[in-house]
Design an enzyme around this catalytic site. Structure first.
Site, PDB file in Angstrom:
ATOM      1  N   SER A 196     -17.164 -42.530  36.504  1.00 34.30           N
ATOM      2  CA  SER A 196     -16.589 -43.359  35.399  1.00 34.30           C
ATOM      3  C   SER A 196     -17.230 -43.581  34.148  1.00 34.30           C
ATOM      4  O   SER A 196     -17.686 -44.601  33.795  1.00 34.30           O
ATOM      5  CB  SER A 196     -15.906 -44.615  36.020  1.00 34.30           C
ATOM      6  OG  SER A 196     -15.341 -44.260  37.152  1.00 34.30           O
ATOM      7  N   ARG A 203     -21.664 -39.352  26.896  1.00 34.34           N
ATOM      8  CA  ARG A 203     -22.752 -40.331  26.650  1.00 34.34           C
ATOM      9  C   ARG A 203     -22.726 -41.285  27.768  1.00 34.34           C
ATOM     10  O   ARG A 203     -21.610 -41.481  28.195  1.00 34.34           O
ATOM     11  CB  ARG A 203     -22.533 -41.124  25.213  1.00 34.34           C
ATOM     12  CG  ARG A 203     -21.419 -41.992  25.190  1.00 34.34           C
ATOM     13  CD  ARG A 203     -21.042 -42.226  23.702  1.00 34.34           C
ATOM     14  NE  ARG A 203     -20.332 -40.931  23.052  1.00 34.34           N
ATOM     15  CZ  ARG A 203     -19.201 -40.987  23.029  1.00 34.34           C
ATOM     16  NH1 ARG A 203     -18.253 -41.804  23.791  1.00 34.34           N
ATOM     17  NH2 ARG A 203     -18.710 -39.723  22.663  1.00 34.34           N
ATOM     18  N   ASP A 224     -12.263 -42.982  36.926  1.00 33.99           N
ATOM     19  CA  ASP A 224     -11.594 -44.207  37.723  1.00 33.99           C
ATOM     20  C   ASP A 224     -10.163 -44.504  37.000  1.00 33.99           C
ATOM     21  O   ASP A 224      -9.191 -44.919  37.995  1.00 33.99           O
ATOM     22  CB  ASP A 224     -12.347 -45.497  37.584  1.00 33.99           C
ATOM     23  CG  ASP A 224     -12.785 -45.854  36.449  1.00 33.99           C
ATOM     24  OD1 ASP A 224     -12.774 -45.381  35.323  1.00 33.99           O
ATOM     25  OD2 ASP A 224     -13.714 -46.981  36.322  1.00 33.99           O
TER      26      ASP A 224
HETATM   27  C1  BGC Z   1     -16.280 -45.792  30.929  1.00 32.94           C
HETATM   28  C2  BGC Z   1     -15.010 -45.125  31.288  1.00 32.94           C
HETATM   29  C3  BGC Z   1     -14.503 -45.959  32.558  1.00 32.94           C
HETATM   30  C4  BGC Z   1     -14.603 -47.447  32.158  1.00 32.94           C
HETATM   31  C5  BGC Z   1     -14.327 -48.459  33.532  1.00 32.94           C
HETATM   32  C6  BGC Z   1     -16.217 -47.261  30.538  1.00 32.94           C
HETATM   33  O1  BGC Z   1     -17.545 -47.543  30.321  1.00 32.94           O
HETATM   34  O2  BGC Z   1     -16.598 -44.919  29.774  1.00 32.94           O
HETATM   35  O3  BGC Z   1     -15.129 -43.771  31.723  1.00 32.94           O
HETATM   36  O4  BGC Z   1     -13.146 -45.525  32.897  1.00 32.94           O
HETATM   37  O5  BGC Z   1     -15.750 -47.739  31.777  1.00 32.94           O
HETATM   38  O6  BGC Z   1     -14.878 -48.087  34.435  1.00 32.94           O
END
Ligand code: BGC
Length: 477
Positions: free
Chosen positions: A160, A175, A213
């Site tokens: 995620s 990143r 996610d």
């Molecule tokens: C991430 C996402 C993720 C979200 C919730 C963010 O910091 O970049 O990819 O879906 O957090 O987990």
């Protein structure tokens, strides 16, 4: 002391009435800083729509709008046995998901462990070694063995963080977010890195899908309710995914997928307003950003998500202490530690009894607040969480407005959403204000706990992906 909940309407008055003049003036100032009016919510949402659109264009923008290669929703006929792995911000979950031959039915076996905090700033070898070890333990405990001819157990990996995907089974990390800070992974495909760690340990597992996610939440929730149009996470981080027609995704043109095919877009909208055009940033938000491993990134997420709400409260309390207005005779050593206050603390002090709040201050911060200070702490939590909830609604409203969705369900997962009822109520109220539903009209866009995105959702995505691959192979033979 009687076990009493303080009625919310009495909260502000009580917090202010016994306060010194200086504290009263500061609370007023903080209230102004953290209040977002309905007019501002609408302006933010309009800017949000522009940034979502820009992200889909060839040039891109702040919001990555990542193409996930999840082309459509499951039909209900998906079958197979998949391992799933969820690497969120805090825990690691490994599951075996069996999608049975009965339409829409599945079985899940799972195990979960906490990811040691040191991994967040360690080396890639430590990260992948830890994850591969957890997968290996799971495979051994459950006596899983691969089917021939592949000789490998198929794994759907919920990773995620923002990734660029040229296919469903790879992802180049754009990143780190959520304060992860591991050198040597940004700019690289995470799949071969994990597979190398698995190979080193002779664990017969192969990644067949890399999933965000939010996309997992979208697919799993839409699987059980077709009115779900958005999947969102509100936890350590904050983000949402929805379906777009391929023809509307300029950066996908020429990829050989028919224009009318739906594709899930992982917006990564935590990066909204990195240019600081509309969000009402306070000096506390700027302090959080500056001390984070990636200053200048994830501006919206840093005002909304669970990882930062506790830190905001900590900074505000500390500021009032340093102005000689709070906890004067107390040892605030713990309050000076970064991130010592988590979001569960805010839920406790907002939703608990007077005794709960007192205990929470004592246990977490070693502070014994006076009755007055306790009310002030609680009022500040209300200000911070209300702002976060109202801003959270802007992202959801922006997707609805952009897609002309008048009514839908949103599948939301994450500890903040699931455990903080006042957050949910405030976000729902803000949606009403932004989307202009009359007071007597039922809510048209509603937020619901998502189905198991990183388990069932990820397995379904893997099944759809393998089915598509098989279709392509059949076509070319
Ligand atoms: C991430 C996402 C993720 C979200 C919730 C963010 O910091 O970049 O990819 O879906 O957090 O987990």
């Amino acid at each position: 002391m009687a076990r009493s909940r303080i009625p919310p309407e009495a909260l502000k008055e009580n917090a202010l009435s016994g306060a010194s003049r200086a504290l009263r003036a500061d609370l007023k100032r903080l209230e102004e800083m953290f209040t977002v009016t309905d007019k501002q919510l609408k302006q933010i949402t309009e800017q949000f729509i522009k940034e979502l659109e820009k992200g889909l264009s060839n040039g891109g923008g702040n919001i990555p709008m990542n193409i996930t290669w999840v082309l459509g929703f499951p039909s209900g006929n998906e079958q197979g046995k998949f391992l799933t792995l969820d690497m969120g911000g805090t825990n690691l979950r490994v599951c075996e998901v069996v999608l049975t031959d009965v339409r829409g039915e599945f079985q899940v076996t799972q195990s979960e462990c906490r990811m040691p905090d040191e991994l967040k700033s360690g080396t890639p070898d430590q990260l992948w070694g830890f994850i591969a070890g957890c997968i290996g333990d799971f495979v051994e405990q459950h006596h899983l063995s691969p089917e021939q001819p592949s000789g490998k157990l198929p794994l759907a990996f919920t990773f995620s963080y923002p990734v660029t995907q040229l296919s469903i089974r790879q992802g180049i990390l754009q990143r780190w977010t959520k304060d992860f800070d591991i050198d040597g992974i940004e700019g690289h495909d995470v799949v071969p890195q994990l597979e190398a760690a698995l190979k080193e340990r002779n664990i017969p597992v192969k990644v067949v899908a890399l999933v965000n996610d939010t996309t997992g939440a979208l697919v799993a929730s839409a699987y059980s309710n077709s009115e779900v149009k958005i999947g969102s996470i509100l936890s350590t981080g904050c983000n949402a995914a929805y379906m777009e027609e391929c023809s509307s995704v300029a950066k996908m043109k020429g990829d050989g997928v028919p224009g009318c095919t739906p594709v899930a877009i992982n917006t990564e909208y935590g990066a909204f307003d990195n240019e600081h055009k509309v969000l009402p940033l306070t000096s506390f938000d700027c302090a959080i950003d500056e001390s984070s491993p990636r200053p200048g990134q994830q501006t919206y997420e840093k005002m909304v998500a669970g990882l930062y709400m506790g830190e905001l409260l900590r900074l505000v309390l500390l500021d009032l202490h340093d102005r000689d207005e709070l906890f004067q005779d107390q040892d605030v050593l713990r309050l000076r530690q970064d991130h010592v206050v988590d979001c569960a603390f805010l839920a406790k002090i907002e939703e608990g009894t007077v005794e709960d709040i007192s205990k929470a201050f004592n246990d977490m911060l070693g502070i014994k607040p006076s009755a007055q200070e306790l009310l002030v702490g609680r009022y500040l939590a209300e200000l911070i969480v209300t702002r976060a909830a109202r801003l959270y609604a802007c992202g959801i409203a922006a997707i609805c407005k952009k897609k002309n969705i008048r009514s839908c369900r949103v599948g939301v997962d994450g500890s903040v959403f699931n455990n903080y009822s006042l957050f949910r109520e405030r976000a729902a109220q803000a949606l009403r204000e932004i989307l202009d539903w009359p007071e007597d009209c039922e809510a048209l866009v509603t937020l619901h706990s998502a189905e198991d995105g990183s388990g069932v959702g990820a397995a379904l995505i893997a099944a759809i992906g393998l089915e598509r691959l098989k279709g392509k192979q059949d076509e070319s033979s």
